[in-house]
Design an enzyme around this catalytic site. Sequence first.
Site, PDB file in Angstrom:
ATOM      1  N   SER A 109     -61.847  46.886 -41.174  1.00  0.00           N
ATOM      2  CA  SER A 109     -62.990  47.470 -41.893  1.00  0.00           C
ATOM      3  C   SER A 109     -63.824  46.384 -42.552  1.00  0.00           C
ATOM      4  CB  SER A 109     -62.473  48.455 -42.957  1.00  0.00           C
ATOM      5  OG  SER A 109     -61.566  47.773 -43.805  1.00  0.00           O
ATOM      6  N   TYR A 162     -42.186  49.410 -49.143  1.00  0.00           N
ATOM      7  CA  TYR A 162     -42.316  48.286 -48.198  1.00  0.00           C
ATOM      8  C   TYR A 162     -41.145  48.245 -47.232  1.00  0.00           C
ATOM      9  CZ  TYR A 162     -46.582  46.562 -50.168  1.00  0.00           C
ATOM     10  OH  TYR A 162     -47.907  46.476 -50.535  1.00  0.00           O
ATOM     11  N   HIS A 212     -52.086  37.873 -45.145  1.00  0.00           N
ATOM     12  CA  HIS A 212     -51.589  38.781 -46.191  1.00  0.00           C
ATOM     13  C   HIS A 212     -50.071  38.880 -46.204  1.00  0.00           C
ATOM     14  CE1 HIS A 212     -55.791  40.858 -46.023  1.00  0.00           C
ATOM     15  NE2 HIS A 212     -55.814  39.704 -46.647  1.00  0.00           N
ATOM     16  N   GLU A 254     -65.176  52.040 -35.770  1.00  0.00           N
ATOM     17  CA  GLU A 254     -66.294  52.525 -36.596  1.00  0.00           C
ATOM     18  C   GLU A 254     -67.186  51.350 -36.978  1.00  0.00           C
ATOM     19  OE1 GLU A 254     -63.201  55.491 -39.015  1.00  0.00           O
ATOM     20  OE2 GLU A 254     -63.645  53.444 -39.593  1.00  0.00           O
ATOM     21  N   ASN A 274     -52.786  41.742 -40.728  1.00  0.00           N
ATOM     22  CA  ASN A 274     -51.655  42.638 -40.506  1.00  0.00           C
ATOM     23  C   ASN A 274     -50.356  41.963 -40.931  1.00  0.00           C
ATOM     24  OD1 ASN A 274     -53.512  44.404 -39.446  1.00  0.00           O
ATOM     25  ND2 ASN A 274     -53.178  43.743 -37.324  1.00  0.00           N
ATOM     26  N   VAL A 275     -49.433  42.781 -41.358  1.00  0.00           N
ATOM     27  CA  VAL A 275     -48.179  42.277 -41.951  1.00  0.00           C
ATOM     28  C   VAL A 275     -46.973  42.716 -41.113  1.00  0.00           C
ATOM     29  CG1 VAL A 275     -49.136  42.143 -44.283  1.00  0.00           C
ATOM     30  CG2 VAL A 275     -48.126  44.305 -43.501  1.00  0.00           C
ATOM     31  N   ASP A 276     -47.257  43.139 -39.848  1.00  0.00           N
ATOM     32  CA  ASP A 276     -46.203  43.789 -39.051  1.00  0.00           C
ATOM     33  C   ASP A 276     -45.524  42.873 -38.036  1.00  0.00           C
ATOM     34  OD1 ASP A 276     -49.050  45.405 -37.571  1.00  0.00           O
ATOM     35  OD2 ASP A 276     -48.075  43.576 -36.862  1.00  0.00           O
ATOM     36  N   CYS A 322     -37.614  35.862 -53.602  1.00  0.00           N
ATOM     37  CA  CYS A 322     -36.894  35.968 -54.869  1.00  0.00           C
ATOM     38  C   CYS A 322     -37.875  35.788 -56.025  1.00  0.00           C
ATOM     39  CB  CYS A 322     -35.801  34.897 -54.944  1.00  0.00           C
ATOM     40  SG  CYS A 322     -35.047  34.769 -56.585  1.00  0.00           S
TER      41      CYS A 322
END
Length: 250
Positions: A193, A67, A123, A219, A106-108, A131
């Site tokens: 997706s 991570y 997420h 897709e 997304n976690v960015d 902690c």
Amino acid sequence: MSLIEQAAERLGKCRSIVILTGAGVSAESGVPTFRDALTGVWARHDPMQLATPEAFARHPRLVSRWYDERRQNVSRCAPNPGHHALADWQRVVGSRGGAFTLLTQNVDGLHQRAGSDDVVELHGSLLTWRCTKTGRERSDLPMPLPEYPMPSEEGGVYRPGIVWFGEMLPRRAQSRALSAIGVCDAVVSIGTSAVVDPAASFVTMAIDFGAVSVEVNLEPTPISERVDVSIRGRSGEVLPELVKLIVQQG
Ligand code: BV8
């Protein structure tokens, strides 16, 4: 009329919009999608096996390092035109007295860096660590971490502030998503997706409630047959064009 024009015509009339984004939106910023997030030394691991509390309990050093490396990678990435188009769309909807809720898997942190407000991170975030003893969260830990896992001041260790498979979504994120879905007249699924729940179920819930529904994805996905308009394309190209047409509608 193109699919983008069809989508713009329907979305332009809507006043309470929910967006769900997935890794496909950040892919154009160079952030690997979740399933591609394992290259080089990580290629021999399965992300579905690493993104779980059990994996962290068994291999805290390996998981916290994975991570932290992803955190360092995204800090070197920049928002792309797709992120900026969503931030522009939010501003326009707000200026017209409408509601705009951006739910992201997304976690960015790239939506926030593009100027989107009140982003609902379903997420969690790579930038946040928690902690294990007190649950206190921090987003100011040194990069890279000095050791894996990094001990916390309270005698625990810092775990990623990420929602792993098998973990509940943050209560506030879940309730904000459900509130927005309950009143929206449009839902747009972008670059995902649509297989992970409960995020994917938010889109099908909105469709069941009668919202206008649009998908933008490279897709086909399990919801492609259910939405009103399903656009095959790159989010970084489709979104700027879609938002421009919506804004022109006034
Ligand atoms: C929950 C953080 C209650 C981690 C993520 C059995 C046991 C345990 C749980 C379950 C189970 N069965 C079902 C479940 C529930 C489970 C789930 O849904 N599993 C799925 C896999 C079946 N969900 C959960 O566990 C959730 N919690 O339900 O709690 C509970 C508890 C216990 C038991 C039951 C229920 C928590 C889910 C959150 C997991 N954390 N992320 C990390 O990042 O490390 S999810 C992670 O995977 C991503 O965030 C993303 O959301 C998801 C999929 O990743 P990707 O495939 O990479 O990305 P995405 O889906 O967005 O796809 C990319 C798409 O973009 C593709 O379609 C591609 O075509 C397209 N694309 C690519 N480039 C572009 C593009 N499109 C446009 N333009 C482009 N340029």
